[in-house]
Enzyme design. Structure first.
Site, PDB file in Angstrom:
ATOM      1  CG  ASP A 114      -1.909  -1.084   1.282  1.00  0.00           C
ATOM      2  OD1 ASP A 114      -1.855  -1.957   0.403  1.00  0.00           O
ATOM      3  OD2 ASP A 114      -2.755  -1.096   2.201  1.00  0.00           O
ATOM      4  CG  ASP A 204      -3.458   4.081  -0.440  1.00  0.00           C
ATOM      5  OD1 ASP A 204      -3.164   5.230  -0.055  1.00  0.00           O
ATOM      6  OD2 ASP A 204      -4.155   3.288   0.234  1.00  0.00           O
ATOM      7  CG  HIS A 252      -5.487  -0.829  -2.130  1.00  0.00           C
ATOM      8  ND1 HIS A 252      -5.265  -1.222  -0.841  1.00  0.00           N
ATOM      9  CD2 HIS A 252      -5.227   0.512  -2.171  1.00  0.00           C
ATOM     10  CE1 HIS A 252      -4.885  -0.157  -0.121  1.00  0.00           C
ATOM     11  NE2 HIS A 252      -4.873   0.904  -0.908  1.00  0.00           N
ATOM     12  CG  ASP A 254      -3.487  -5.435  -4.661  1.00  0.00           C
ATOM     13  OD1 ASP A 254      -4.484  -4.810  -4.267  1.00  0.00           O
ATOM     14  OD2 ASP A 254      -2.437  -5.524  -3.999  1.00  0.00           O
ATOM     15  CB  CYS A 359      -2.035  -6.579   0.522  1.00  0.00           C
ATOM     16  SG  CYS A 359      -3.540  -6.594  -0.416  1.00  0.00           S
TER      17      CYS A 359
HETATM   18  N1  NVA Z   1      -9.945  -3.697  -0.174  1.00  0.00           N
HETATM   19  C1  NVA Z   1     -10.070  -4.293  -1.471  1.00  0.00           C
HETATM   20  C2  NVA Z   1      -8.740  -4.665  -2.033  1.00  0.00           C
HETATM   21  C3  NVA Z   1      -7.888  -5.500  -1.203  1.00  0.00           C
HETATM   22  C4  NVA Z   1      -6.603  -5.854  -1.873  1.00  0.00           C
HETATM   23  C5  NVA Z   1     -10.990  -5.461  -1.393  1.00  0.00           C
HETATM   24  O1  NVA Z   1     -11.337  -5.858  -0.291  1.00  0.00           O
HETATM   25  O2  NVA Z   1     -11.410  -5.986  -2.401  1.00  0.00           O
END
Ligand code: NVA
Length: 381
Positions: A114, A204, A252, A254, A359
């Site tokens: 992050d 981030d 995020h 990913d 992560c």
């Molecule tokens: N917070 C997001 C991304 C986690 C990598 C999720 O829960 O899908």
């Protein structure tokens, strides 16, 4: 020679998510907090254990289990010849302040991804956009100082720290969000109407998917347009592609869209891309975009603000080898069929501490150079 004054042959260099991994940072769960509410994020999720306003340390027994899984993962990587470094946790329960604000707690240092963005021989400390995470970079400073001494080519950068004053956030955003109808929420998703204003660049590091010359940047609730623009100006030799998806809690890239290796990307089966021309762009460059398998869980794990889509949150050790959460049987089968060697890694207990295998790591060194995997660009994407 003692271990302390031994100089190591450190190289900082990583251009993408798949070249052979040689050196990585793996986070720690120690002292992770459910962070106190703040303008950037107010969770009112009683069903998941976060009624509005509650905050405090995650239970010790959860922390112990998470650290066991993180330590096992670090050992697995070391056994494969990969150097692993670990951050230095702070007391995350402390109140923090700047001249502009006070915040009742910090967060943790489980997810280095992050905070740290590695692009070639440069590691950029991201701005972050939550007050609880403003000082998180300090957990990585001992390592970055060490790399700076050990690698004469390492470029150590920090994006301008945003003030994160009240005018960085839309007023009462989360309370207004909870009052929205489904149609209004849908409109917000299409209009990228997230909590951050455009006062200062914010991003981030985990909102960026790296594929050599091309970087895909999620316009999420923690990365604003100014943050995308800062990256564009800071990395003039790269092509920066802002992307967004149908997701009402975007944070995020990913667990939403993952560039796995040259020619192959994994797309969330629910969070559809909304960016014009994005899928055409991949197709035009002969990349296959496959929808991910069904995740093991239907809902968020207890006390976790991470979704079941951590099933997609994987770590490539080289273009053929992928680490996957061991409970994600269907996802592992899919990777197997795609010709990848799958390494199952027990990791579900880490989720509540801020994410999955991607992560929990930040690249320091992958072999390889900056390549152009997308020679056919599309105007406006
Ligand atoms: N917070 C997001 C991304 C986690 C990598 C999720 O829960 O899908």
């Amino acid at each position: 020679m003692t271990a302390q004054n031994e100089t190591r042959n450190t190289i900082v260099n990583s251009w993408n998510e798949w070249d052979p991994l040689k050196h990585v940072i793996v986070g720690r769960a120690d002292g992770t907090m459910v962070q106190a509410p703040e303008p950037a994020i107010e969770r009112d999720w009683p069903d998941h254990g976060f009624p509005l306003g509650t905050y405090g340390p995650l239970p010790k027994e959860m922390e112990t289990r998470a650290n066991q899984q993180l330590d096992n993962f670090a050992k697995l990587l070391e056994d494969r010849g990969i150097r692993v470094d670990r951050p230095t946790p702070l007391d995350f329960s402390q109140e923090v302040r700047t001249p502009d604000w006070e915040q009742n707690s910090m967060f943790g240092c489980m997810p280095p991804r992050d905070v740290l963005l590695t692009v070639g021989n440069e590691i950029i400390e991201a701005t972050m956009s939550q007050r609880a995470r403003w000082y998180e970079y300090l957990c990585y400073r001992p390592l970055l100082e060490q790399y700076f001494k050990e690698d004469p080519n390492f470029r150590w950068e920090a994006a301008p720290k945003p003030r994160l004053a009240d005018n960085n956030y839309k007023k009462d955003y989360w309370r207004e969000w909870d009052k929205k109808s489904e149609a209004e929420k849908e409109r917000a998703i299409y209009e990228l109407d997230w909590v951050l204003t455009e006062k200062e660049p914010c991003f981030d590091a985990a909102d960026i998917g790296r594929a050599g010359k091309d970087l895909f940047v999620y316009r999420s609730s923690v990365t604003n347009e100014a943050g995308v623009e800062w990256l564009r100006r800071h990395l003039p030799n790269h092509r920066i592609h802002p992307v967004w998806f149908y997701e009402d809690n975007p944070i995020h890239i990913d667990a939403t869209f993952v560039v796995l290796r040259p020619g192959l990307a994994l797309a969330n089966r629910k969070r559809k891309p909304l960016t014009p021309n994005m899928l055409e762009f991949f197709k035009k460059n002969d990349w296959e975009v496959v929808e991910c398998a069904k995740p093991f869980l239907d809902d968020y794990p207890p006390l976790s603000f991470c979704s079941p889509w951590l099933s997609m949150n994987t770590l490539m050790l080289d273009p053929k080898t992928i680490c996957v959460d061991a409970q994600e049987k269907e996802q592992m089968e899919q990777f197997d069929k795609l010709g990848l060697e799958v390494i199952p890694v027990p990791f579900i207990d880490v989720s509540a501490f801020g994410g999955g295998l991607h992560c929990a790591t930040a690249d320091v060194y992958r072999e390889g150079n900056c390549e152009d995997y997308f020679p056919h660009q599309i105007e406006g994407f």
